[in-house]
Design an enzyme around this catalytic site. Structure first.
Site, PDB file in Angstrom:
ATOM      1  CB  CYS A  65      -0.908   0.002   1.233  1.00 35.38           C
ATOM      2  SG  CYS A  65      -2.063   1.399   1.256  1.00 35.38           S
ATOM      3  CG  ASP A  93      -0.739   4.031   5.310  1.00 36.40           C
ATOM      4  OD1 ASP A  93       0.169   4.570   5.985  1.00 36.40           O
ATOM      5  OD2 ASP A  93      -1.931   3.988   5.668  1.00 36.40           O
ATOM      6  NE  ARG A 122      -0.708   4.981   8.702  1.00 43.81           N
ATOM      7  CZ  ARG A 122      -2.004   4.836   9.012  1.00 43.81           C
ATOM      8  NH1 ARG A 122      -2.409   5.031  10.250  1.00 43.81           N
ATOM      9  NH2 ARG A 122      -2.887   4.500   8.089  1.00 43.81           N
ATOM     10  CG  HIS A 127      -1.711  -1.184   5.858  1.00 43.11           C
ATOM     11  ND1 HIS A 127      -2.289  -0.192   6.633  1.00 43.11           N
ATOM     12  CD2 HIS A 127      -1.851  -0.767   4.577  1.00 43.11           C
ATOM     13  CE1 HIS A 127      -2.738   0.774   5.839  1.00 43.11           C
ATOM     14  NE2 HIS A 127      -2.486   0.461   4.603  1.00 43.11           N
ATOM     15  CB  CYS A 185      -5.870  -0.542   4.412  1.00 41.36           C
ATOM     16  SG  CYS A 185      -5.497   0.126   2.780  1.00 41.36           S
TER      17      CYS A 185
HETATM   18 CO    CO Z   1      -3.458   1.225   3.001  1.00 36.71          CO
END
Ligand code: CO
Length: 209
Positions: A42, A44, A46, A98, A101
């Site tokens: 992803c 993301d 993080r 994750h 999400c």
């Molecule tokens: Co995500």
């Protein structure tokens, strides 16, 4: 003053630290890359691939998009898979989702999010396949977590269904497709144990003879 000076400062420090540990690091790396792994994760912020699995530059080839989707018509993702498999000859493709999400959460809503809804639609299609299972979960967090996991399982299947992966298997190339999920809460990866290693493990209709 240079814009984003702090980032350039960080970069100088980082390059210096790496060269201190291995003076030839960058010169060796500039000649070739030979990663064993392709990471599909992803976007993301993080969930940074290299850091999570403790790998240096040159050790993992990475593709990231919102909610780590592998869409049959996405030339970007397919091109990454093709290059990784046919040129770099990676041995492992890791689809890593994750928990929590944002893409999965947004796909579970009935709101208008703009353009991105066309991308998230792929997740709604997965939800529909598992409606009963998801609805049986106690609360929203559990439902989201389950869809985060099921999304990884479906994306692993999508990787396996590509002609790229099937042709690699056909030619005898060893290629393992893994499904993992990462917890932002504690930084720990979990193997979803859906590893696929040959075409006999994928659905009949998707097999290419
Ligand atoms: Co995500």
């Amino acid at each position: 003053m240079r814009a984003l000076k702090n980032l350039f400062d960080n970069n100088q420090n980082w390059a210096h630290r790496i060269k201190e540990a291995d003076p030839d690091f960058f010169s060796k790396l500039s000649k070739q890359q030979s990663p064993e792994y392709l990471w599909i994760g992803c976007s993301d912020s993080r969930v940074p691939a290299n850091e999570i699995v403790g790998l240096l530059p040159g050790e993992i080839f990475v593709h990231r998009n919102i909610a780590n989707l592998v869409i049959h018509t996405d030339l970007n993702c397919l091109s990454v898979i093709q290059y990784a498999v046919e040129v770099l000859k990676v041995k492992h493709i890791i689809v890593c989702g994750h928990y929590g999400c944002g893409g999965i959460k947004a796909a579970m809503e009935n709101q208008d999010h703009g353009l991105i809804d066309n991308w998230l639609r792929n997740i709604k299609d997965i939800h529909r396949l598992y409606n009963n299972e998801i609805d049986s979960r106690e609360n929203d967090k559990e439902k989201t977590d389950l869809l985060c996991e099921l999304n990884v399982v479906e994306q692993v299947a999508n990787v396996c269904h590509t002609t790229i992966v099937q042709n690699a298997w056909k030619s005898g190339q060893k290629l393992y497709i893994h499904g993992w999920i990462y917890s932002i809460d504690d930084g720990i990866l979990k193997d979803l144990n859906v590893c696929v290693t040959n075409p006999e493990e994928i659905s009949q209709i998707h097999r290419i003879k």
